[in-house]
Design a protein around this motif. Structure first.
Motif, PDB file in Angstrom:
ATOM      1  N   GLU A   1       5.791  -6.491   1.219  1.00 18.91           N
ATOM      2  CA  GLU A   1       6.691  -5.421   0.417  1.00 18.91           C
ATOM      3  C   GLU A   1       6.891  -4.035   1.148  1.00 18.91           C
ATOM      4  N   ASN A   2       8.119  -3.916   1.409  1.00 16.01           N
ATOM      5  CA  ASN A   2       8.426  -2.403   2.285  1.00 16.01           C
ATOM      6  C   ASN A   2       7.773  -2.581   3.712  1.00 16.01           C
ATOM      7  N   LEU A   3       7.662  -3.743   4.480  1.00 13.67           N
ATOM      8  CA  LEU A   3       7.512  -3.835   5.648  1.00 13.67           C
ATOM      9  C   LEU A   3       8.601  -4.249   6.577  1.00 13.67           C
ATOM     10  N   GLU A   4       8.733  -3.489   7.547  1.00 15.90           N
ATOM     11  CA  GLU A   4       9.589  -3.977   8.516  1.00 15.90           C
ATOM     12  C   GLU A   4       9.252  -5.101   9.384  1.00 15.90           C
TER      13      GLU A   4
ATOM     14  N   VAL B   1       2.094   3.910   5.938  1.00 16.03           N
ATOM     15  CA  VAL B   1       2.910   4.690   4.956  1.00 16.03           C
ATOM     16  C   VAL B   1       2.761   6.050   5.724  1.00 16.03           C
ATOM     17  N   ASP B   2       1.664   6.452   6.362  1.00 17.00           N
ATOM     18  CA  ASP B   2       1.894   7.786   6.948  1.00 17.00           C
ATOM     19  C   ASP B   2       2.926   8.022   7.969  1.00 17.00           C
ATOM     20  N   LEU B   3       3.359   6.796   8.678  1.00 15.44           N
ATOM     21  CA  LEU B   3       4.444   6.624   9.771  1.00 15.44           C
ATOM     22  C   LEU B   3       5.711   6.882   9.019  1.00 15.44           C
ATOM     23  N   MET B   4       5.977   6.432   7.739  1.00 15.94           N
ATOM     24  CA  MET B   4       7.222   6.454   6.956  1.00 15.94           C
ATOM     25  C   MET B   4       7.569   7.791   6.414  1.00 15.94           C
ATOM     26  N   LYS B   5       6.148   8.336   6.055  1.00 19.15           N
ATOM     27  CA  LYS B   5       6.236   9.691   5.683  1.00 19.15           C
ATOM     28  C   LYS B   5       6.762  10.683   6.566  1.00 19.15           C
ATOM     29  N   ASN B   6       6.261  10.434   7.979  1.00 21.61           N
ATOM     30  CA  ASN B   6       6.551  11.274   9.162  1.00 21.61           C
ATOM     31  C   ASN B   6       8.124  11.136   9.353  1.00 21.61           C
ATOM     32  N   ARG B   7       8.616   9.958   9.439  1.00 24.55           N
ATOM     33  CA  ARG B   7      10.011   9.437   9.722  1.00 24.55           C
ATOM     34  C   ARG B   7      11.043   9.950   8.546  1.00 24.55           C
ATOM     35  N   ARG B   8      10.480  10.221   7.510  1.00 26.59           N
ATOM     36  CA  ARG B   8      11.279  10.617   6.421  1.00 26.59           C
ATOM     37  C   ARG B   8      11.335  12.253   6.795  1.00 26.59           C
TER      38      ARG B   8
ATOM     39  N   LYS C   1      -4.266  -0.689   8.623  1.00 23.25           N
ATOM     40  CA  LYS C   1      -2.974  -0.601   9.306  1.00 23.25           C
ATOM     41  C   LYS C   1      -2.078  -0.129   8.000  1.00 23.25           C
ATOM     42  N   LEU C   2      -1.978  -0.623   7.053  1.00 23.13           N
ATOM     43  CA  LEU C   2      -0.819  -0.333   6.133  1.00 23.13           C
ATOM     44  C   LEU C   2      -0.804   1.080   5.750  1.00 23.13           C
ATOM     45  N   ASN C   3      -2.162   1.638   5.666  1.00 25.94           N
ATOM     46  CA  ASN C   3      -2.124   3.226   5.235  1.00 25.94           C
ATOM     47  C   ASN C   3      -1.525   3.992   6.505  1.00 25.94           C
ATOM     48  N   GLU C   4      -1.637   3.425   7.631  1.00 28.15           N
ATOM     49  CA  GLU C   4      -1.060   4.135   8.829  1.00 28.15           C
ATOM     50  C   GLU C   4       0.385   3.819   8.884  1.00 28.15           C
TER      51      GLU C   4
ATOM     52  N   GLU D   1       5.272   5.681  -3.051  1.00 24.36           N
ATOM     53  CA  GLU D   1       5.569   4.762  -2.205  1.00 24.36           C
ATOM     54  C   GLU D   1       4.376   3.896  -1.575  1.00 24.36           C
ATOM     55  N   ILE D   2       4.533   2.448  -1.613  1.00 20.87           N
ATOM     56  CA  ILE D   2       3.544   1.924  -1.027  1.00 20.87           C
ATOM     57  C   ILE D   2       3.780   0.784  -0.177  1.00 20.87           C
ATOM     58  N   VAL D   3       3.221   0.264   0.873  1.00 19.17           N
ATOM     59  CA  VAL D   3       3.614  -0.964   1.279  1.00 19.17           C
ATOM     60  C   VAL D   3       2.440  -1.996   1.067  1.00 19.17           C
ATOM     61  N   GLU D   4       3.031  -3.483   1.238  1.00 19.08           N
ATOM     62  CA  GLU D   4       1.971  -4.470   0.631  1.00 19.08           C
ATOM     63  C   GLU D   4       2.195  -5.614   1.649  1.00 19.08           C
TER      64      GLU D   4
END
Length: 240
Positions: A73-76, A115-122, A110-113, A46-49
């Motif tokens: 893409e995939n950004l809140e 993605v890490d936050l999304m991983k942690n939330r999951r 920032k986008l990499n951060e 999964e990525i954000v863009e």
């Protein structure tokens, strides 16, 4: 005197060489272009863009360029707001120098951060669901712990339900005539019961057939009807 146009052209060529697959020129006057920034993929791919649009102002780089998030893409929504705030901070820190590469790099991090936050939330959500399932299973196994408070609540509710049930049953019996009377109550309510046998014989014309053989030997019996203890129902007991 600063040649802003020259600095802008030189930076534009550099940006195009650094991001050949994600750089697109939108207009030459004013100079406007986009750079698509993509995060590193997580373990699930999964990525954000975010595609950033930059527009040079006349005195750039002494003045910051204009920017906006052109697409994403995939950004809140909150992530987009954080990116715009980050661009503002970086632009203020780099005034007087060409800064597009710096801005794009900051957004990449920032986008990499994110993605890490999304991983942690999951992961947190997964652990929360597992904990809830475990707690539900524990409650199911143990049952409800009885306390004085919940027992008294149950008892009061039970008594109300039973009283209501008895009230309904009594009402149904009264309405349906289902109240059962004792023998005494039947005679008290209908005095004709004591003469019902006589009425039956009269109505049938006394045409009652009697088996006389049943009484053939009755004269041979030693019956003492004057005996106060005489009970015709006990006659058969003397034959034993």
């Amino acid at each position: 005197m600063t040649d802003y146009a020259e600095e802008q052209r030189n930076e534009l060529e550099a940006i195009e060489s650094i991001y050949p697959d994600s750089f697109t020129v939108l207009s030459d006057e004013p100079i406007s272009f986009t750079v698509t920034v993509t995060s590193d993929a997580d373990e699930n791919g999964e990525i954000v863009e975010a595609t950033l649009k930059f527009t040079y102002v006349e005195k750039y780089p002494d003045e910051p360029p204009l920017w906006e998030i052109h697409s994403q893409e995939n950004l809140e929504e909150v992530d987009g707001e954080d990116i715009l705030t980050l661009l503002q901070q970086q632009a203020e820190e780099n005034l007087g120098m060409v800064m597009i590469f710096t801005l794009v790099t900051a957004v990449q991090e920032k986008l990499n951060e994110i993605v890490d936050l999304m991983k942690n939330r999951r992961e947190e959500e997964k652990q929360r669901k597992e904990a809830e399932a475990e707690e539900a299973e524990k409650v199911l196994f143990q049952g409800t712990v009885v306390t004085i408070e919940n027992f008294m609540t149950w008892k009061a509710k039970f008594e109300l339900e039973m009283a209501e049930l008895r009230r309904k049953e009594q009402k149904e019996e009264e309405q349906g005539g289902k109240i059962k009377l004792t023998g005494k109550q039947l005679f008290e309510t209908d005095h004709n019961l004591d003469t019902s046998d006589i009425q039956f014989l009269e109505e049938t014309g006394n045409n009652v057939e009697v088996d006389e053989s049943l009484f053939q030997d009755i004269e041979d019996l030693d019956l003492d009807e004057d005996d106060p203890d005489f009970d015709p129902l006990d006659m058969g007991s003397d034959e034993d």
